[in-house]
Motif scaffolding. Structure first.
Motif, PDB file in Angstrom:
ATOM      1  N   VAL A 107      -0.811  13.751 -23.086  1.00 42.49           N
ATOM      2  CA  VAL A 107       0.153  13.165 -24.018  1.00 42.49           C
ATOM      3  C   VAL A 107       1.309  12.617 -23.189  1.00 42.49           C
ATOM      4  CG1 VAL A 107       1.618  13.515 -26.036  1.00 42.49           C
ATOM      5  CG2 VAL A 107      -0.514  14.828 -25.805  1.00 42.49           C
ATOM      6  N   PHE A 162      -2.993  10.059 -25.364  1.00 42.69           N
ATOM      7  CA  PHE A 162      -2.061   9.600 -26.399  1.00 42.69           C
ATOM      8  C   PHE A 162      -0.744   9.218 -25.747  1.00 42.69           C
ATOM      9  CE2 PHE A 162      -4.847  12.815 -28.226  1.00 42.69           C
ATOM     10  CZ  PHE A 162      -5.354  12.154 -29.337  1.00 42.69           C
ATOM     11  N   VAL A 173       0.574  11.901 -33.591  1.00 47.41           N
ATOM     12  CA  VAL A 173      -0.101  12.389 -32.382  1.00 47.41           C
ATOM     13  C   VAL A 173      -0.313  13.895 -32.481  1.00 47.41           C
ATOM     14  CG1 VAL A 173       0.098  12.682 -29.874  1.00 47.41           C
ATOM     15  CG2 VAL A 173       0.710  10.488 -30.929  1.00 47.41           C
ATOM     16  N   LYS A 176      -3.331  14.547 -34.582  1.00 46.30           N
ATOM     17  CA  LYS A 176      -4.576  14.221 -33.884  1.00 46.30           C
ATOM     18  C   LYS A 176      -4.940  15.300 -32.855  1.00 46.30           C
ATOM     19  CE  LYS A 176      -4.196   9.243 -34.569  1.00 46.30           C
ATOM     20  NZ  LYS A 176      -3.821   7.968 -33.983  1.00 46.30           N
TER      21      LYS A 176
END
Length: 183
Positions: A107, A162, A173, A176
């Protein structure tokens, strides 16, 4: 069960720790491993062991010990929460997790400098994590200067990738990543 490691990447005050804590709260079989907490502990209780400059070997050793324990002694998903801005070190860490059977999630927090500066001005964050800087503003200035020489994270580095560029993207996010960890 497929285990995941979630790695956050970004500059100071970009939202990495907040995201990690929200994820840990939402998905019960996770643990956040945050090097800022390790730094604060060492700076508070073992300041004479912390080097004044150069690599912080004791902090890195402490983090490695905690990660190794979590891998061997638990079945938790790991959330690695620190800046992870150096591509070579990030790649080596992710590859090590893959060799150990983990699926990887990266991320990337790529928020604007203006937002970072605002967050730092308004921050109540404890500066006991700082070792070679006098303020988070100084940390940000150093990171901004380094950015010209640092390779940005990319989708090729992890199984799932992401990017968060705006505050409004965090919840999407987060959902997900929660879905991946819960599947």
């Amino acid at each position: 069960m497929n285990r995941f490691v979630v790695m956050t990447v970004g500059m100071t005050h970009s939202g990495k720790s907040t995201f990690a804590r929200l994820l840990e709260e939402a998905v019960k079989n996770t643990v956040v491993i945050d090097q800022d907490e390790h730094a604060a502990f060492l700076n508070t209780h073992y300041s004479r062991l912390v080097p004044g400059d150069g690599p912080n070997a004791i902090k890195h050793s402490m983090t490695k010990m905690i990660v190794d324990h979590a891998i061997v002694e638990t079945d938790l998903h790991l959330i690695i929460c620190n800046s992870n801005r150096r591509a070579k070190a990030r790649k080596a860490l992710l590859e090590d997790f893959k060799r150990k059977g983990f699926s990887t999630i990266l991320v990337n927090f790529d928020v604007s400098d203006a937002l970072l500066e605002t967050r730092i001005r308004e921050s109540k964050r404890d500066s006991s994590v700082l070792r070679t800087a006098s303020s988070f503003g100084e940390v940000l200035r150093r990171q901004q200067e380094e950015s010209y020489h640092i390779q940005a994270p990319s989708a090729e580095e992890a199984d799932h990738f992401f990017t968060i560029e705006k505050e409004g993207e965090v919840s999407d996010v987060l959902a997900k990543v929660e879905g991946l960890l819960s599947s």
